[in-house]
Design a protein around this motif. Structure first.
Motif, PDB file in Angstrom:
ATOM      1  N   LEU A 116      57.802   1.788 -13.340  1.00 56.42           N
ATOM      2  CA  LEU A 116      57.997   2.836 -12.587  1.00 56.42           C
ATOM      3  C   LEU A 116      58.764   3.957 -13.177  1.00 56.42           C
ATOM      4  CD1 LEU A 116      58.982   1.430  -8.996  1.00 56.42           C
ATOM      5  CD2 LEU A 116      56.905   2.676  -9.487  1.00 56.42           C
ATOM      6  N   ILE A 117      59.612   3.414 -14.008  1.00 56.59           N
ATOM      7  CA  ILE A 117      60.502   4.473 -14.825  1.00 56.59           C
ATOM      8  C   ILE A 117      59.677   5.085 -15.919  1.00 56.59           C
ATOM      9  CG2 ILE A 117      62.547   4.661 -16.736  1.00 56.59           C
ATOM     10  CD1 ILE A 117      63.841   2.183 -15.181  1.00 56.59           C
ATOM     11  N   VAL A 118      58.751   4.259 -16.484  1.00 51.84           N
ATOM     12  CA  VAL A 118      57.812   4.839 -17.478  1.00 51.84           C
ATOM     13  C   VAL A 118      56.754   5.695 -16.870  1.00 51.84           C
ATOM     14  CG1 VAL A 118      56.107   4.499 -19.423  1.00 51.84           C
ATOM     15  CG2 VAL A 118      58.305   2.878 -19.052  1.00 51.84           C
ATOM     16  N   PHE A 119      56.202   5.134 -15.879  1.00 54.88           N
ATOM     17  CA  PHE A 119      54.997   5.731 -15.049  1.00 54.88           C
ATOM     18  C   PHE A 119      55.441   7.077 -14.704  1.00 54.88           C
ATOM     19  CE2 PHE A 119      52.308   6.512 -11.616  1.00 54.88           C
ATOM     20  CZ  PHE A 119      50.863   6.765 -12.339  1.00 54.88           C
ATOM     21  N   LEU A 120      56.544   7.240 -13.768  1.00 48.82           N
ATOM     22  CA  LEU A 120      56.945   8.229 -13.019  1.00 48.82           C
ATOM     23  C   LEU A 120      57.291   9.468 -14.203  1.00 48.82           C
ATOM     24  CD1 LEU A 120      58.511   7.100  -9.943  1.00 48.82           C
ATOM     25  CD2 LEU A 120      56.436   8.032 -10.142  1.00 48.82           C
ATOM     26  N   ARG A 121      57.638   8.999 -15.181  1.00 53.12           N
ATOM     27  CA  ARG A 121      58.230   9.747 -16.342  1.00 53.12           C
ATOM     28  C   ARG A 121      56.911  10.559 -17.207  1.00 53.12           C
ATOM     29  NH1 ARG A 121      62.350  13.019 -18.122  1.00 53.12           N
ATOM     30  NH2 ARG A 121      62.312  13.324 -20.539  1.00 53.12           N
TER      31      ARG A 121
ATOM     32  N   PRO B  56      50.667   9.670  -8.362  1.00 51.32           N
ATOM     33  CA  PRO B  56      50.015   9.775  -6.756  1.00 51.32           C
ATOM     34  C   PRO B  56      51.303  10.741  -6.172  1.00 51.32           C
ATOM     35  CG  PRO B  56      50.234   7.684  -7.627  1.00 51.32           C
ATOM     36  CD  PRO B  56      50.795   8.268  -8.475  1.00 51.32           C
ATOM     37  N   GLU B  57      50.937  10.988  -4.869  1.00 50.25           N
ATOM     38  CA  GLU B  57      51.715  11.730  -4.087  1.00 50.25           C
ATOM     39  C   GLU B  57      53.055  10.678  -3.895  1.00 50.25           C
ATOM     40  OE1 GLU B  57      54.268  12.884  -0.807  1.00 50.25           O
ATOM     41  OE2 GLU B  57      52.890  11.253  -0.500  1.00 50.25           O
ATOM     42  N   PRO B  58      54.402  11.230  -4.100  1.00 50.09           N
ATOM     43  CA  PRO B  58      55.485  10.269  -4.117  1.00 50.09           C
ATOM     44  C   PRO B  58      55.888   9.643  -3.061  1.00 50.09           C
ATOM     45  CG  PRO B  58      56.172  12.397  -5.028  1.00 50.09           C
ATOM     46  CD  PRO B  58      54.595  12.561  -4.418  1.00 50.09           C
ATOM     47  N   ALA B  59      55.742  10.025  -1.591  1.00 42.53           N
ATOM     48  CA  ALA B  59      55.955   9.218  -0.617  1.00 42.53           C
ATOM     49  C   ALA B  59      54.964   8.196  -0.274  1.00 42.53           C
ATOM     50  CB  ALA B  59      55.863  10.186   0.722  1.00 42.53           C
TER      51      ALA B  59
ATOM     52  N   THR C  48      55.539   4.145  -0.402  1.00 44.21           N
ATOM     53  CA  THR C  48      55.258   3.151   0.490  1.00 44.21           C
ATOM     54  C   THR C  48      54.384   2.157   0.093  1.00 44.21           C
ATOM     55  OG1 THR C  48      54.995   4.962   2.336  1.00 44.21           O
ATOM     56  CG2 THR C  48      54.099   3.098   2.617  1.00 44.21           C
ATOM     57  N   ALA C  49      53.207   2.714  -0.996  1.00 43.58           N
ATOM     58  CA  ALA C  49      52.429   1.532  -1.375  1.00 43.58           C
ATOM     59  C   ALA C  49      53.228   0.604  -2.276  1.00 43.58           C
ATOM     60  CB  ALA C  49      51.442   2.142  -2.370  1.00 43.58           C
ATOM     61  N   THR C  50      54.333   0.973  -3.150  1.00 40.73           N
ATOM     62  CA  THR C  50      55.015   0.143  -3.756  1.00 40.73           C
ATOM     63  C   THR C  50      55.806  -0.848  -2.944  1.00 40.73           C
ATOM     64  OG1 THR C  50      55.420   1.820  -5.471  1.00 40.73           O
ATOM     65  CG2 THR C  50      56.963   0.018  -5.593  1.00 40.73           C
TER      66      THR C  50
ATOM     67  N   ALA D 233      65.841   8.695  -7.521  1.00 39.09           N
ATOM     68  CA  ALA D 233      66.502   8.999  -8.817  1.00 39.09           C
ATOM     69  C   ALA D 233      65.254   9.325  -9.776  1.00 39.09           C
ATOM     70  CB  ALA D 233      67.117   7.618  -9.263  1.00 39.09           C
ATOM     71  N   LEU D 234      64.303   8.641  -9.776  1.00 39.43           N
ATOM     72  CA  LEU D 234      63.150   8.913 -10.692  1.00 39.43           C
ATOM     73  C   LEU D 234      62.374  10.285 -10.354  1.00 39.43           C
ATOM     74  CD1 LEU D 234      61.830   5.497 -11.464  1.00 39.43           C
ATOM     75  CD2 LEU D 234      63.709   6.619 -12.597  1.00 39.43           C
ATOM     76  N   THR D 235      62.350  10.534  -9.224  1.00 40.45           N
ATOM     77  CA  THR D 235      61.620  11.831  -8.832  1.00 40.45           C
ATOM     78  C   THR D 235      62.758  13.081  -8.373  1.00 40.45           C
ATOM     79  OG1 THR D 235      61.808  11.380  -6.306  1.00 40.45           O
ATOM     80  CG2 THR D 235      59.844  10.365  -7.527  1.00 40.45           C
ATOM     81  N   ASP D 236      63.773  12.862  -8.763  1.00 37.88           N
ATOM     82  CA  ASP D 236      64.700  13.823  -8.626  1.00 37.88           C
ATOM     83  C   ASP D 236      64.781  15.125  -9.927  1.00 37.88           C
ATOM     84  OD1 ASP D 236      67.387  15.492  -9.064  1.00 37.88           O
ATOM     85  OD2 ASP D 236      68.063  14.342  -7.609  1.00 37.88           O
ATOM     86  N   PRO D 237      64.698  16.313  -9.861  1.00 40.12           N
ATOM     87  CA  PRO D 237      64.367  17.258 -10.583  1.00 40.12           C
ATOM     88  C   PRO D 237      65.472  16.922 -11.659  1.00 40.12           C
ATOM     89  CG  PRO D 237      64.231  18.210  -8.708  1.00 40.12           C
ATOM     90  CD  PRO D 237      64.697  16.930  -8.462  1.00 40.12           C
TER      91      PRO D 237
END
Length: 219
Positions: A186-191, A198-201, A205-207, A116-120
């Protein structure tokens, strides 16, 4: 969160006076209005969230919208509750899926979060940030967000209890709160991170490693 994705293709402005008449009944009209209201709130923020704008984008008369939602405040609260309900229902479904192990259920929630958070067309981040800001100045929204946060935290806490059955109940709640706070982060950071993210995948994985450590570590 493919099932919950809200398209933003129609987020462009429309002239309020151009709203056409449309037939409908309560069962169909209210979901349509709330769907539009979610998009308007995410795109325009609280400042641009008006009954007139929502009615125009929904293609209905202002009087029709006010028949179902008598005031802007009622519409605002209903809109926040609607989006929260969608994710709570979906997360509960994942968290109680008896066909998968508890640890896999937690990972499934994380996978849907990243999807959801990385969807355009993501509107979750902007919607959530607006809600959190509004809660700082509006008591009724603050109370609503406290209730919603408690529901989400319970989902994570219960999963921790199922993953790590030796933990005391209060420790499960503590770790559930830690995972939930990371989820909010994550909601804030990825925004906001944009090119610094970092690279999403790899980040996903790290998360998973972090969430697994929080849920499985001994007391």
């Amino acid at each position: 969160m493919k099932d919950l994705k809200i398209s933003s293709k129609e987020l462009g402005a429309k002239e309020p006076d151009a709203a056409p008449k449309r037939r409908g009944n309560r069962a169909t009209r209210i979901p349509e209005i709330l769907e539009t209201a979610i998009r308007v709130f995410a795109a325009q923020g609280n400042a641009g969230f008006t009954q007139r704008r929502v009615a125009a984008d929904a293609g209905i008369r202002l009087a029709t919208l006010q028949h179902y939602f008598g005031s802007r405040e009622v519409l605002l609260h209903s809109t926040i509750q609607e989006l929260a309900k969608r994710y709570l229902e979906r997360y509960r479904a994942l968290a109680t899926d008896k066909d998968t192990a508890p640890e896999a259920r937690l990972e499934a929630i994380l996978d849907e979060t990243f999807a959801a958070l990385t969807d355009p067309d993501n509107v979750v981040s902007s919607f959530a940030l607006e809600c959190w800001c509004l809660a700082e100045h509006m008591q009724s929204v603050s109370e609503l967000m406290v209730h919603v946060s408690g529901e989400f935290q319970d989902i994570f806490s219960e999963l921790v209890a199922q993953i790590n059955t030796e933990l005391p109940r209060e420790e499960c709640r503590l770790r559930g709160a830690l995972i939930y706070s990371h989820w909010q982060g994550l909601i804030v950071f990825l925004r906001r991170a944009k090119q610094n993210a970092p690279e999403p995948a790899a980040f996903r994985t790290a998360t998973k490693v972090v969430w697994k450590a929080l849920s499985k570590a001994p007391h």
